[in-house]
Design an enzyme around this catalytic site. Structure first.
Site, PDB file in Angstrom:
ATOM      1  N   ASP A  56      46.328  40.958  45.164  1.00  0.00           N
ATOM      2  CA  ASP A  56      45.276  40.794  46.155  1.00  0.00           C
ATOM      3  C   ASP A  56      45.854  40.871  47.562  1.00  0.00           C
ATOM      4  O   ASP A  56      46.926  40.318  47.832  1.00  0.00           O
ATOM      5  CB  ASP A  56      44.610  39.429  45.925  1.00  0.00           C
ATOM      6  CG  ASP A  56      43.432  39.190  46.841  1.00  0.00           C
ATOM      7  OD1 ASP A  56      42.463  39.959  46.778  1.00  0.00           O
ATOM      8  OD2 ASP A  56      43.476  38.205  47.618  1.00  0.00           O
ATOM      9  N   GLU A  89      46.120  46.120  45.901  1.00  0.00           N
ATOM     10  CA  GLU A  89      44.883  46.199  46.674  1.00  0.00           C
ATOM     11  C   GLU A  89      45.309  46.241  48.136  1.00  0.00           C
ATOM     12  O   GLU A  89      45.586  45.208  48.750  1.00  0.00           O
ATOM     13  CB  GLU A  89      43.974  44.989  46.435  1.00  0.00           C
ATOM     14  CG  GLU A  89      42.642  45.122  47.178  1.00  0.00           C
ATOM     15  CD  GLU A  89      42.106  43.830  47.758  1.00  0.00           C
ATOM     16  OE1 GLU A  89      40.903  43.766  48.036  1.00  0.00           O
ATOM     17  OE2 GLU A  89      42.885  42.883  47.952  1.00  0.00           O
TER      18      GLU A  89
END
Length: 577
Positions: A214, A291
């Site tokens: 993330d 990401e």
């Protein structure tokens, strides 16, 4: 622990089809209205039958759920709302028995403010070891009453919050690029490095096959934390494209002028080189996927150099929208860029942070990228958006590289665009006082059985609670049981495309633009491992060369009506072989 899937081909991730499970909305195993790990286990056969290779699980760790689990309070425990570590182990065992790999989310940029480290930091003195794990600074102004710099949160408002010290006096400020309950870790601290590597090993030892990282372009901040004149946003894109799409906020925060001081800093690559070494200690070819909302693509591929990560999400493709030229440009640029570092491209159209592409493609500007859709905003043309989404899926699944499917994509689910404000839980909605609609509309629980309570989300439970987000009535006609075995359904289209993708080894193939490729006329056409893929992005049928149909068989149609004699229908895709 050895991964039971480790005897399969190495570099499996190069052409894998990976299905994203958002656990709280996938399947509810105990009837409490919240999806859980037992629910995931109950649906693994469905995913195997769909034809995917791996499952990526969004966070299921212990968390106060201020940001749907992306505020982690314990990286080594399962949140009780999702089950137990034993439930996770059983899910992993069942997945591996089906030769499905499991990728878990890792959230290294920040923790929850309820993580034991931050609880200690609140009680500790300025300059203490506990505070050095996070980014604490003295405030500006006569009495430190102003934030240390002008950075703004991605979710709206200041990126700094001032602590009240244990003695009741105002104290230092801490950085949170997201919600106030998500304090940023200090990656200049070796203790943070060691802890996150320990977390990696904890899950690798249990047998996971990889990690989705993330905010992979975050973590490292510019020295001195300088003020910045740019606008904070996760989504990058060219300013002109964003304005043309009606979303001036969707701008490049990493490479604006001046560049962002908190995204895409050089130091992040040192972290991933270290993590690459950790993963190599384990068998089974474990992987990392970033990401990273980074542009241009030449900077993005730096994350997937041979000694760093294995994949990075291709958001340029996601942001292209329904437009032949934009999509062709994204495909060409992405393939050229990844070739320069010897990595595969990834392809994705939706995820838990975006309005579902079935709805975006149904807007009057089908290249727009709204931050949620509310009842007061333009409502998409549902039928048109679905038709285009089916055609785009037939493009994506024919491309070389790895493809990601967000849960419900295979059902053609639309965004819940009429969700009332009272139900919204996204912190971005609250922090912007509703100016940003937020991401709840794409996170609504899946429909499994049209005639059951909660559309079968809590299947097998006698008196299930209401789902954590309400489902729209339209979900009944998209339910999996209504599509299973139904010729022409979106579910069967995905199954057919994935079966053919495997048969022709399209993920391991090479793309060549076909002679009939003409993006200016709305026609995208390419060849890959003996399959010719053609898509008509326009609103009028386009004529096909007669010899194409004479010399090829139609293997896939995005619609039963995709071929009109010798013409390719509007908003349609066909595969010829």
């Amino acid at each position: 622990m050895q991964s039971p899937a480790s005897d399969l081909d190495q570099n499996w991730w190069r052409d894998a089809v990976i299905y994203q499970v958002y656990p709280r909305s996938f399947a509810d195993g105990n009837g409490d209205g919240m999806g859980d790990l037992r629910g995931v286990t109950s649906r693994l056969d469905y995913l195997k039958d769909l034809g995917v290779d791996a499952v990526w699980l969004s966070p299921f760790y212990r968390s106060p759920q201020a940001d749907a689990g992306y505020d982690v309070s314990d990286y080594r425990e399962v949140d009780p709302s999702f089950g137990t570590l034993a439930d996770f182990d059983e899910m992993l065992r069942a997945a591996h028995a089906l030769q499905l790999r499991i990728i878990v989310d890792l959230v290294p940029n920040h923790t929850s403010d309820e993580h034991k480290w931050f609880v200690e930091a609140r009680q500790a003195a300025p300059g203490s070891a506990a505070r050095e794990r996070y980014i604490f600074r003295e405030g500006k102004g006569e009495n430190g009453e102003l934030p240390p710099n002008n950075w703004q949160s991605i979710f709206g408002g200041d990126a700094w919050t001032r602590l009240i010290e244990p003695d009741g006096t105002p104290g230092q400020w801490y950085l949170h690029l997201f919600d106030t309950k998500q304090p940023d870790l200090n990656w200049e601290n070796p203790e943070v490095w060691a802890e996150m590597e320990s977390v990696l090993r904890f899950w690798l030892d249990r047998g996971v096959d990889g990690f989705r990282v993330d905010v992979a372009h975050g973590m490292v901040k510019a020295e001195g934390l300088p003020d910045w004149a740019g606008a904070a946003a996760m989504v990058e894109g060219e300013q002109a494209d964003a304005e043309d799409a009606g979303d001036a906020e969707a701008v490049a925060e990493g490479h604006m002028n001046p560049p962002s001081p908190f995204f895409d800093q050089e130091g992040v690559h040192e972290i991933y080189r270290a993590w690459n070494k950790v993963l190599k200690e384990y068998d089974g070819d474990r992987m990392l996927v970033a990401e990273a909302w980074v542009e241009p693509v030449e900077r993005l591929v730096r994350y997937i150099r041979p000694d760093e990560m294995q994949q990075a999400f291709n958001f340029e493709f996601l942001l292209a929208g329904w437009d032949a030229q934009r999509m062709a440009t994204a495909i060409s640029g992405s393939l050229a860029a990844v070739e320069s570092v010897g990595a595969p491209s990834t392809w994705v159209m939706s995820n838990h942070d975006t309005v579902r592409h079935t709805s975006r493609y149904g807007l009057s500007v089908p290249t727009s990228f709204p931050k949620g859709i509310s009842p007061e905003q333009e409502q998409p043309d549902e039928a048109l958006g679905l038709r285009r989404a089916r055609a785009a899926a037939a493009v994506m699944l024919a491309l070389p590289g790895s493809a990601y499917i967000y849960q419900g994509d295979e059902l053609g689910l639309p965004e819940h665009t009429t969700l009332a404000a009272d139900f919204r839980q996204d912190p971005a909605f609250a922090r912007t006082k509703g100016a940003e609609t937020g991401r709840d509309g794409c996170r609504v629980p899946l429909p499994w059985y049209a005639d059951e309570a909660n559309y079968g989300f809590s299947h097998g439970n006698a008196d299930p609670a209401e789902p954590w987000l309400p489902q729209p009535e339209a979900f009944a006609r998209y339910a999996a049981d209504q599509q299973d075995g139904t010729a022409g359904s979106t579910l069967e289209l995905y199954r057919s495309a994935l079966e053919l993708r495997a048969e022709y080894r399209l993920g391991a193939g090479t793309l060549n633009w076909a002679a009939v490729h003409d993006p200016a006329a709305g026609v995208l056409a390419f060849e890959n491992n003996g399959v010719l893929v053609m898509t008509n992005f326009s609103e009028q049928p386009v004529a096909l060369p007669a010899e194409l149909l004479e010399n090829h068989a139609v293997r896939l149609r995005s619609e039963s009506s995709a071929l009109l004699g010798e013409k390719l229908a509007a908003n349609s895709t066909i595969w010829l072989a």
